[in-house]
Design an enzyme around this catalytic site. Structure first.
Site, PDB file in Angstrom:
ATOM      1  N   GLY A 276       0.830  -1.204   0.000  1.00 49.18           N
ATOM      2  CA  GLY A 276       0.000   0.000   0.000  1.00 49.18           C
ATOM      3  C   GLY A 276       0.862   1.250   0.000  1.00 49.18           C
ATOM      4  O   GLY A 276       0.541   2.248   0.649  1.00 49.18           O
ATOM      5  N   GLY A 277       1.938   1.208  -0.782  1.00 51.46           N
ATOM      6  CA  GLY A 277       2.983   2.230  -0.705  1.00 51.46           C
ATOM      7  C   GLY A 277       2.715   3.520  -1.433  1.00 51.46           C
ATOM      8  O   GLY A 277       3.581   4.404  -1.440  1.00 51.46           O
ATOM      9  N   ASP A 299       0.163  -1.269  -4.787  1.00 54.62           N
ATOM     10  CA  ASP A 299      -0.993  -0.404  -4.522  1.00 54.62           C
ATOM     11  C   ASP A 299      -2.031  -0.687  -5.602  1.00 54.62           C
ATOM     12  O   ASP A 299      -1.855  -1.584  -6.433  1.00 54.62           O
ATOM     13  CB  ASP A 299      -0.599   1.072  -4.491  1.00 54.62           C
ATOM     14  CG  ASP A 299      -1.439   1.855  -3.480  1.00 54.62           C
ATOM     15  OD1 ASP A 299      -2.678   1.896  -3.659  1.00 54.62           O
ATOM     16  OD2 ASP A 299      -0.879   2.415  -2.523  1.00 54.62           O
ATOM     17  N   HIS A 350      -3.531   2.170  10.643  1.00 51.37           N
ATOM     18  CA  HIS A 350      -4.448   3.059  11.377  1.00 51.37           C
ATOM     19  C   HIS A 350      -5.730   3.341  10.595  1.00 51.37           C
ATOM     20  O   HIS A 350      -6.696   3.867  11.162  1.00 51.37           O
ATOM     21  CB  HIS A 350      -3.738   4.360  11.758  1.00 51.37           C
ATOM     22  CG  HIS A 350      -3.599   5.349  10.640  1.00 51.37           C
ATOM     23  ND1 HIS A 350      -3.535   6.703  10.847  1.00 51.37           N
ATOM     24  CD2 HIS A 350      -3.493   5.180   9.286  1.00 51.37           C
ATOM     25  CE1 HIS A 350      -3.415   7.334   9.686  1.00 51.37           C
ATOM     26  NE2 HIS A 350      -3.382   6.435   8.732  1.00 51.37           N
TER      27      HIS A 350
END
Length: 469
Positions: A276-277, A299, A350
């Site tokens: 997910g860079g 991604d 998060h």
């Protein structure tokens, strides 16, 4: 009891005085005056660089925490509660000031400022109402009221400057943030999406509906925040949000990535998977200092297209030598890379609830080798309660410095930003900012064990290192 309270006041005052001595000492040594609140912010000013000095940063946190606690101690509790209950007015007024480009209109006026009638003219807003809005901000040290109804920029208001002539901003609203730092876009998103969503927090707690977030309730929608922003009618909101996220990323120096997990300890040819860079700007910074690493940037499809362009522009040799691969991948599905030395998740965990976060980590665990490391780069919340030090540190980096008594151990309002983000993540995405204990639970459920925690100097994020359990 009375003597204890007076003693507390004196201790708080002493903390402030000692911090002022430390700051003045650093500036005196540099023979530079402290930046003035009354003058606009200039990032290239050497005085601003000194604010990043570790001594000054620590002293600043102590002043912010002690001043807030001192005020809370002596003020009427009813007044304090009322002020807190009406803090949303500051957010609403900040958004108005940004939306009608007040900072840019005031820029050319300099310290003399402009009358509210002149400030309001380009946006055709009510000058009396705008003066009232700016006065509320001025009493919170955002803008400066020079003479009655005459306002000027100050150090805080000036950070909203989009860097364009105000006429350009009004003539082409759709492109008002294009080419900017993204900070003003970030503040507008916070005072728009975030504020409206958080206003529904109590409603969703008192009257919960399966799968509904506060954002859904506020905007009368279903699906995710990202589904909503990708609707054709919300193109402007999506563009503003994208620029805001770039602005938020720019607040964290890429140099901080080298001050935590030891990337140089990985052997030549080791595979770093940037899960997910995004564009992969962080893994690119790692590879530039450690060119022997092979990088896989993962991604979604549209983002990977941007990532390829970014790497070609900023690290073409790694692209040409095929030391970097670009892979379309959804991290909620099984991980295809089976020979990773490190899986890196930066500002990803998060975004998600515990259940979804565990699912992400479990996919990585299923693809991991016994020697694979998991590096989660995220903010770690600290309790406002003072916990006795056991003197033992089971995990390196587990213990963190705490503020001197009688301050709250986590520095209270001096660190409040991340606690606000925590509720933003909940209301917009169903996500959560976690304490270290919370991270340990999520890691364990995902098949990982935390073995080290790094807190890079000058960074608000920590590097949480795990191994397969």
């Amino acid at each position: 009891m009375r003597s204890i309270n007076i003693s507390t006041l004196r201790r708080l005052a002493n903390i402030i005085n000692e911090a002022i001595d430390e700051i003045e000492g650093v500036y005196a040594k540099g023979n530079i005056p402290l930046p003035s609140l009354d003058t606009p912010f200039h990032p290239a000013d050497p005085a601003e660089a000194l604010l990043q000095n570790p001594t000054v940063e620590g002293a600043t946190m102590n002043i912010m925490a002690a001043a807030a606690q001192l005020s809370a101690t002596v003020a009427s509790p009813m007044v304090s509660a009322l002020n807190a209950s009406q803090a949303f007015h500051i957010s609403a007024c900040l958004r108005v000031a940004s939306e009608v480009n007040v900072v840019e209109v005031l820029r050319d006026a300099g310290p003399a400022g402009l009358h509210a009638k002149e400030i309001a003219a380009p946006s055709k807003t009510d000058p009396l109402l705008l003066a009232r809005i700016l006065r509320l901000l001025a009493i919170h040290n955002i803008f400066r009221e020079v003479t009655p109804n005459v306002f000027a920029n100050n150090r805080i208001s000036s950070v909203l400057d989009k860097g364009k002539p105000w006429k350009v901003l009004f003539d082409n609203r759709d492109e008002r943030f294009t080419g900017t730092s993204g900070f003003a876009a970030l503040l507008e998103c916070i005072t728009d999406f975030n504020m409206k969503s958080v206003a529904m927090l109590a409603d969703t707690i008192l009257d919960p509906k399966e799968g509904e977030l506060a954002f859904d309730r506020a905007y009368g929608t279903t699906g995710s925040f990202f589904d909503w922003t990708h609707r054709p009618e919300n193109v402007y909101q999506m563009r503003r949000f994208d620029i805001a996220m770039r602005g938020a990323a720019a607040l964290e120096s890429t140099d901080a990535i080298h001050k935590g997990f030891k990337w140089s300890g990985l052997s030549t040819g080791s595979v770093l998977v940037d899960v997910g860079g995004g564009t992969g700007h962080i893994s690119l910074a790692i590879a530039q200092k450690n060119p022997g690493l092979r990088v896989v940037v993962q991604d979604l499809e549209d983002t990977i297209k941007d990532s390829k362009i970014y790497w070609k522009e900023n690290f073409p040799s790694h692209v040409e030598s095929r030391m970097v691969d670009f892979q379309v991948h959804n991290f909620h599905t099984p991980q295809p890379i089976l020979n990773a030395a490190v899986f890196m998740l930066r500002y990803i965990v998060h975004d998600w609830s515990d259940e979804r976060a565990v699912n992400i980590l479990r996919h990585l665990r299923d693809a991991a080798q016994p020697t694979t490391k998991l590096v989660v780069i995220d903010t770690i919340l600290v309790s406002a309660a003072r916990v006795p030090d056991s003197g033992e540190e089971a995990i390196p980096g587990l213990a963190r410095p705490s503020a001197p008594a009688p301050l709250l151990p986590n520095w209270g309002v001096a660190k409040s930003e991340v606690y606000c983000y925590d509720l933003t993540m909940h209301c917009l995405y169903g996500g959560v900012e976690r304490t270290l204990e919370h991270f340990m639970e999520v890691f364990a459920k995902g098949g990982w064990k935390i073995v080290h925690v790094h807190h890079p100097e000058g960074s608000g994020m920590s590097h949480i290192v795990g191994v397969p359990s």
